[in-house]
Design a protein around this motif. Sequence first.
Motif, PDB file in Angstrom:
ATOM      1  N   VAL A  79       0.834  -1.201   0.000  1.00 12.10           N
ATOM      2  CA  VAL A  79       0.000   0.000   0.000  1.00 12.10           C
ATOM      3  C   VAL A  79       0.870   1.252   0.000  1.00 12.10           C
ATOM      4  O   VAL A  79       0.598   2.228  -0.713  1.00 12.10           O
ATOM      5  CB  VAL A  79      -0.955  -0.004   1.224  1.00 12.10           C
ATOM      6  CG1 VAL A  79      -1.672   1.344   1.346  1.00 12.10           C
ATOM      7  CG2 VAL A  79      -1.975  -1.129   1.096  1.00 12.10           C
ATOM      8  N   LEU A 130       2.388   1.686  -3.514  1.00 11.49           N
ATOM      9  CA  LEU A 130       1.422   2.015  -4.559  1.00 11.49           C
ATOM     10  C   LEU A 130       0.802   3.394  -4.384  1.00 11.49           C
ATOM     11  O   LEU A 130       0.541   4.096  -5.364  1.00 11.49           O
ATOM     12  CB  LEU A 130       0.312   0.954  -4.599  1.00 11.49           C
ATOM     13  CG  LEU A 130       0.724  -0.427  -5.112  1.00 11.49           C
ATOM     14  CD1 LEU A 130      -0.380  -1.439  -4.870  1.00 11.49           C
ATOM     15  CD2 LEU A 130       1.040  -0.350  -6.607  1.00 11.49           C
ATOM     16  N   THR A 131       0.542   3.797  -3.145  1.00 11.87           N
ATOM     17  CA  THR A 131      -0.170   5.055  -2.907  1.00 11.87           C
ATOM     18  C   THR A 131       0.748   6.240  -2.647  1.00 11.87           C
ATOM     19  O   THR A 131       0.356   7.384  -2.870  1.00 11.87           O
ATOM     20  CB  THR A 131      -1.119   4.922  -1.704  1.00 11.87           C
ATOM     21  OG1 THR A 131      -0.343   4.739  -0.494  1.00 11.87           O
ATOM     22  CG2 THR A 131      -2.073   3.742  -1.889  1.00 11.87           C
ATOM     23  N   ARG A 132       1.957   5.965  -2.136  1.00 13.55           N
ATOM     24  CA  ARG A 132       2.902   7.026  -1.746  1.00 13.55           C
ATOM     25  C   ARG A 132       2.319   7.929  -0.666  1.00 13.55           C
ATOM     26  O   ARG A 132       2.791   9.048  -0.446  1.00 13.55           O
ATOM     27  CB  ARG A 132       3.315   7.889  -2.953  1.00 13.55           C
ATOM     28  CG  ARG A 132       3.891   7.110  -4.116  1.00 13.55           C
ATOM     29  CD  ARG A 132       5.185   6.451  -3.757  1.00 13.55           C
ATOM     30  NE  ARG A 132       5.757   5.732  -4.893  1.00 13.55           N
ATOM     31  CZ  ARG A 132       6.877   5.007  -4.818  1.00 13.55           C
ATOM     32  NH1 ARG A 132       7.521   4.928  -3.666  1.00 13.55           N
ATOM     33  NH2 ARG A 132       7.336   4.371  -5.870  1.00 13.55           N
ATOM     34  N   ALA A 133       1.285   7.447   0.004  1.00 15.51           N
ATOM     35  CA  ALA A 133       0.661   8.242   1.064  1.00 15.51           C
ATOM     36  C   ALA A 133       1.516   8.216   2.324  1.00 15.51           C
ATOM     37  O   ALA A 133       2.312   7.291   2.537  1.00 15.51           O
ATOM     38  CB  ALA A 133      -0.733   7.692   1.372  1.00 15.51           C
ATOM     39  N   SER A 187      -3.073   9.909   6.227  1.00 13.95           N
ATOM     40  CA  SER A 187      -3.595   9.536   4.919  1.00 13.95           C
ATOM     41  C   SER A 187      -3.219   8.104   4.580  1.00 13.95           C
ATOM     42  O   SER A 187      -4.030   7.337   4.039  1.00 13.95           O
ATOM     43  CB  SER A 187      -3.059  10.499   3.854  1.00 13.95           C
ATOM     44  OG  SER A 187      -3.485  10.097   2.558  1.00 13.95           O
ATOM     45  N   TYR A 188      -1.979   7.743   4.933  1.00  9.68           N
ATOM     46  CA  TYR A 188      -1.530   6.370   4.686  1.00  9.68           C
ATOM     47  C   TYR A 188      -2.335   5.385   5.515  1.00  9.68           C
ATOM     48  O   TYR A 188      -2.806   4.354   4.999  1.00  9.68           O
ATOM     49  CB  TYR A 188      -0.049   6.230   5.013  1.00  9.68           C
ATOM     50  CG  TYR A 188       0.410   4.799   5.115  1.00  9.68           C
ATOM     51  CD1 TYR A 188       0.542   3.999   3.988  1.00  9.68           C
ATOM     52  CD2 TYR A 188       0.677   4.235   6.362  1.00  9.68           C
ATOM     53  CE1 TYR A 188       0.934   2.671   4.086  1.00  9.68           C
ATOM     54  CE2 TYR A 188       1.076   2.916   6.470  1.00  9.68           C
ATOM     55  CZ  TYR A 188       1.204   2.131   5.336  1.00  9.68           C
ATOM     56  OH  TYR A 188       1.587   0.825   5.437  1.00  9.68           O
ATOM     57  N   ARG A 216      -5.808   4.860   4.039  1.00  9.40           N
ATOM     58  CA  ARG A 216      -5.817   4.015   2.850  1.00  9.40           C
ATOM     59  C   ARG A 216      -5.573   2.556   3.216  1.00  9.40           C
ATOM     60  O   ARG A 216      -6.190   1.648   2.661  1.00  9.40           O
ATOM     61  CB  ARG A 216      -4.742   4.494   1.869  1.00  9.40           C
ATOM     62  CG  ARG A 216      -4.958   5.904   1.351  1.00  9.40           C
ATOM     63  CD  ARG A 216      -6.239   6.002   0.514  1.00  9.40           C
ATOM     64  NE  ARG A 216      -6.197   5.193  -0.679  1.00  9.40           N
ATOM     65  CZ  ARG A 216      -5.670   5.584  -1.837  1.00  9.40           C
ATOM     66  NH1 ARG A 216      -5.122   6.801  -1.934  1.00  9.40           N
ATOM     67  NH2 ARG A 216      -5.701   4.803  -2.886  1.00  9.40           N
TER      68      ARG A 216
END
Length: 253
Positions: free
Chosen positions: A229, A232-235, A239-240, A243
């Motif tokens: 995750v 893929l998201t770079r959050a 926020s991370y 997600r």
Amino acid sequence: MALDLSLLGAWPDNVQDEAGFKELVSMAYKLWWETWKLDVRFLISYRPQGGARDFNDLINLLRTSYQHVGADKQDKQAKRWVKTVCGGRDPATSDDWMACGSALMKTFNTAIDILCQIITQNRNNEFRVAWQTKVAVSEEAVVVRVAADLGMQLNDGLRGIHVSQVKRRWAGYRLRKGEVADDILAAFAEESLISRTGKLPRSYYDVLSELKVLGTPEAVPTLRLAHAVAELTRAVGESYMKRLNEVWALLRG
């Protein structure tokens, strides 16, 4: 704090031939790279000094040449070094090998003197705390703790492999302002144990606690998901975690 000089008494006090010189190389390497490993890495990184790095490069070169098969590049460089010490010829007599031993120890003494200068020139508490923190931690204890958090049972062989990996990374790491040694080591251990190299946006402990799988058989696959995750998201930050929770709920639902 101070450097441990107890090994000095075991050094060969006379070099008469190649075998004696190789023994001296081995003992010097043991002191520099094993007994003082963390101290040396911290002190050199704190204030880089050419003389200390020169010896570091030399002792690695000689030890690799003498201890490893197929190190052709290092073999050539080592032969070039001893020939230079002996005035351009291969060492053959006891005087030649004594000259090689003396040259090695002269370089070593310079390196030790530089380390001592770094120590005496930095007597403030911040320096002492940083040094003590670097060398006082137990990589094995951290690996065992993190493995338990991941619900993993390690035999002696596997534990040794992961401890070695963490030690190797820790030896070359310089703590940044605000970082805690235990947190960095735990991150190294987690990455080694689940065979991933990317850093999580949050600690492995926070992730496992948030998803309520700490210490369970689901801990390892959950961390692999957490890494995926993150990649893929770079959050980052909340926020991370949002997600990650969404993906987790979807998979669990």
